[in-house]
Design an enzyme around this catalytic site. Structure first.
Site: not given
Length: 343
Positions: A7, A10, A68, A82, A238, A251
């Site tokens: 996923e 965020e 993140s 995230c 990141s 990110h």
């Protein structure tokens, strides 16, 4: 679209504090920055992530996380995570540790887009209603001004979720800050491949991250910023940028089928519009996404025009526009853009 994957979208939490004690740590310009690393680790354990890199300057500390970023100012902390992290579980320990520094919570803002894989999210992030209930149960009673809203999009996959709360003295946003939160999906495949580590590459996450920063042109988005970057294995990236008292962060989840990148930065309503437009354009050009959603939070209702001027020259057409007012946050404007060739 993949059935399930990492996923990228965020969750973002911003907490503001104040100190009543004239001898408190807030007055020596440190405040929350006095939190020891053990306390920070305890907060992040509740969220289910860790620190992989950190840097600081006179104004704030920036942490690259395994999922993140986090930014710690004397009276403000921002955590953005995230994956399947449980970000909201940081509210209670953060408030507890801040209280030990004679700092009291006075403002809260939680924002996120629509998850690509919502069914994979754990409690309390199973849905927005559940998130709001959890936040309200964990906020102190002095934050009496509260509002939650889902800002709609023509495409329900790109709605924007906002919760904001403030106390009696901080219910209105009083500064000139502008926060830009940009979410990008369907990244250009060729550009996304630049965020994969090469097979057999023995570089550390730090050195591979620096290489990606230069290779992709991320270092040119704001040449003044000091960049702290990190590349994940086998892919992902990141970075945090530090420019005086302002941060920026990127990110990237480059996997085909659910590719995603985000760019966030802060500015002022008094900044030169040309500079903001160029910064936003450079950030989006790094990824050439098919879809872009942009949220701006400020005291100004006109900042959205700057966003439109940045997106349109890139062949991105505005498909959705929504505006709302929130306590302690100000005006939130949410826009979605898609490549003109796509509907």
């Amino acid at each position: 679209m993949a059935v399930s994957g990492f996923e990228g979208f965020e969750k973002r939490l911003e907490l503001h504090f104040f100190g009543d004690d004239p001898l408190s740590n807030i007055n020596n310009n440190m405040g929350l920055r006095l939190l020891d690393f053990e306390s920070i680790e305890q907060v992040l354990r509740a969220v289910q992530c860790t620190v992989v890199s950190a840097v600081g300057n006179h104004f704030f500390d920036a942490y690259v996380l395994s999922e993140s970023s986090m930014f710690v100012y004397p009276t403000k902390i921002i955590i953005k995570t995230c994956g399947t992290t449980q970000l909201l579980k940081s509210i209670r320990p953060l408030t507890h540790f801040a209280n030990k520094l004679n700092l009291k919570l006075c403002g809260c803002r939680y924002t996120r887009g629509s998850f690509i894989f919502p069914k994979s999210q754990p409690f309390p992030h199973t849905n927005f209603k559940e998130e709001v209930i959890y936040i309200e149960e964990n906020l102190p009673k002095n934050l009496v001004y509260r509002k939650a809203a889902v800002m709609p999009s023509k495409n329900p996959c790109y709605s924007w979720h906002v919760f904001a709360a403030g106390d009696q003295n901080h219910r209105k946003k009083s500064n000139s800050d502008v926060t830009f939160e940009i979410c990008m999906t369907e990244l250009d495949r060729h550009l996304a491949r630049k965020f994969y580590k090469k097979a057999g590459d023995c570089k550390t996450g730090d050195s591979a991250g620096k290489e990606m920063t230069v290779l992709t042109g991320i270092d040119d988005i704001n040449p003044r910023a000091f960049i702290c970057d990190f590349a994940f294995d086998p892919c992902g990236y990141s970075m945090n940028g530090i420019d005086g008292d302002r941060y920026s962060t990127i990110h990237v989840t480059p996997e085909d089928g659910y590719s995603y990148a985000s760019f966030e930065c802060v500015g002022s309503v008094y900044d030169d519009d040309v500079d903001i437009v160029e910064t936003l354009k450079k950030a989006v050009q790094v990824f050439k996404p098919a879809t872009v959603s942009v949220s701006t939070t400020s005291n100004s209702r006109e900042v959205w025009t700057t966003v439109a001027r940045a997106m349109e020259p890139l062949g991105l057409k505005c498909r959705t526009f929504a505006m709302d007012e929130f306590p302690a946050a100000g005006t939130v404007v949410f826009q979605t853009f898609t490549a003109a060739r796509r509907k």
